[in-house]
Design an enzyme around this catalytic site. Structure first.
Site, PDB file in Angstrom:
ATOM      1  CG  ASP A  78       9.929  -5.096  29.362  1.00 49.00           C
ATOM      2  OD1 ASP A  78       8.648  -5.531  29.271  1.00 49.00           O
ATOM      3  OD2 ASP A  78      10.375  -4.227  30.035  1.00 49.00           O
ATOM      4  NE  ARG A 103      13.110  -1.326  28.167  1.00 49.87           N
ATOM      5  CZ  ARG A 103      12.019  -1.118  27.813  1.00 49.87           C
ATOM      6  NH1 ARG A 103      11.062  -0.015  28.109  1.00 49.87           N
ATOM      7  NH2 ARG A 103      11.943  -1.618  26.229  1.00 49.87           N
ATOM      8  NE  ARG A 148      10.761   3.422  33.648  1.00 46.86           N
ATOM      9  CZ  ARG A 148      10.404   2.756  33.077  1.00 46.86           C
ATOM     10  NH1 ARG A 148      11.159   2.242  31.424  1.00 46.86           N
ATOM     11  NH2 ARG A 148      10.118   1.640  33.454  1.00 46.86           N
ATOM     12  CG  HIS A 177       8.695   5.772  28.527  1.00 51.77           C
ATOM     13  ND1 HIS A 177       8.572   4.999  28.392  1.00 51.77           N
ATOM     14  CD2 HIS A 177      10.055   6.509  28.430  1.00 51.77           C
ATOM     15  CE1 HIS A 177       9.675   4.140  28.215  1.00 51.77           C
ATOM     16  NE2 HIS A 177      10.391   5.119  28.504  1.00 51.77           N
ATOM     17  CB  CYS A 277       4.999   0.682  23.548  1.00 51.11           C
ATOM     18  SG  CYS A 277       5.071   2.198  25.029  1.00 51.11           S
TER      19      CYS A 277
END
Length: 284
Positions: A78, A103, A148, A177, A277
């Site tokens: 990611d 992550r 998040r 997000h 992103c």
């Protein structure tokens, strides 16, 4: 005979030169599930992801952007979603501290890059996922919470940058997000005032009241376009790079005097990411 008044001309849009950080998806795959878009049981193609990403990369170069690259790290599929790597403003870089263990190693990797480039690096105390949840709109930082980034990170952000931070509550797990639910169209540095596009269904009512008051001219995007991460876009104030399937958003942008540029990042969508992103803005 009654004369019909001519339609009002769109606002004159002026592009600004952007500096961004990207990460080539050389190790992209979906091997775990940490958001509703990810299905490890379905096949993914690293080669397709790289090819689609290259189109985005070339689009930015053609627009005259300064595009910096961070080396991808094996085992961090990611890492291509560079926006989550931190928040950069005024020569300072606030590092990311990821919610999920898969992550978490990305945070130090991006902070090492920031330090090597001469940014004043602030290592996070609070959980946050960088520009995924922090968006600069004019002199204000919009900050998402609910899935998040922790709300305490908003205070940490404000203390580092000395800007007003406006907290917004995300309520739809598919838009986990802030940069999946809001697109910054004008950052207030050009001839047009700061403005955004957003998906109303992604927010609770108090947050919607804030958005309506602050951005009365915002573009409201359909759930259909949001579902292909149409809002996960990147604008220079005139050119707006968006998901090619977000057709109604494209129409609305043209009506407002923007130049939408559609790209296909459908393979990277399998990991829950789109144009924004893959794009971390670097602001000296």
């Amino acid at each position: 005979m009654t004369m019909t008044e001519p339609a009002a001309s769109p606002v004159q849009r002026t592009p600004s030169r952007k500096s961004v950080l990207m990460c080539r998806p050389e190790h992209f795959t979906v091997s775990y599930r940490i958001n509703p878009w990810m299905h490890p049981e379905d096949p993914t193609s690293t080669a397709t992801a790289v090819a689609q990403w290259e189109v985005l990369y070339r689009t930015y170069l053609d627009l005259g952007f300064d595009v910096q690259l961070i080396d991808p790290v094996e085992g961090l599929p990611d890492m291509v979603y560079a926006a989550n790597g931190g928040f950069v403003l005024d020569g300072k870089a606030y590092g990311a501290s990821f919610t999920y263990a898969e992550r978490q190693p990305e945070g130090p990797a991006y902070m090492d890059w920031f330090a090597a480039q001469g940014y004043e690096v602030h290592r996070p105390v609070e959980v946050n996922e960088g520009e995924g949840d922090f968006l600069l709109v004019g002199d204000v930082i919009l900050a998402g919470q609910g899935f998040r980034s922790a709300s305490n990170s908003h205070q940490e952000l404000a203390s580092i940058f000395g800007r007003e931070v406006v907290s917004l509550q995300l309520v739809n797990p598919s838009f986990y997000h802030l940069d999946t639910a809001i697109a910054v169209l004008d950052d207030g540095r050009g001839t047009a005032p700061a403005n955004i596009a957003y998906l109303p269904a992604a927010f609770d009512e108090p947050s919607l009241e804030i958005l309506r008051e602050r951005y009365p001219d915002a573009i409201l995007v359909t759930e259909e376009d949001a579902a292909v991460l149409g809002l996960n876009s990147f604008s220079d104030g005139y050119n707006v790079v968006i998901a090619s399937r977000a057709k109604d958003f494209e129409r609305q942008l043209r009506e407002r005097g923007y130049n939408p540029i559609g790209v296909d990042l459908s393979e990277l969508l399998l990991g829950g990411g789109g144009v924004k992103c893959c794009t971390l803005e670097l602001r000296r």
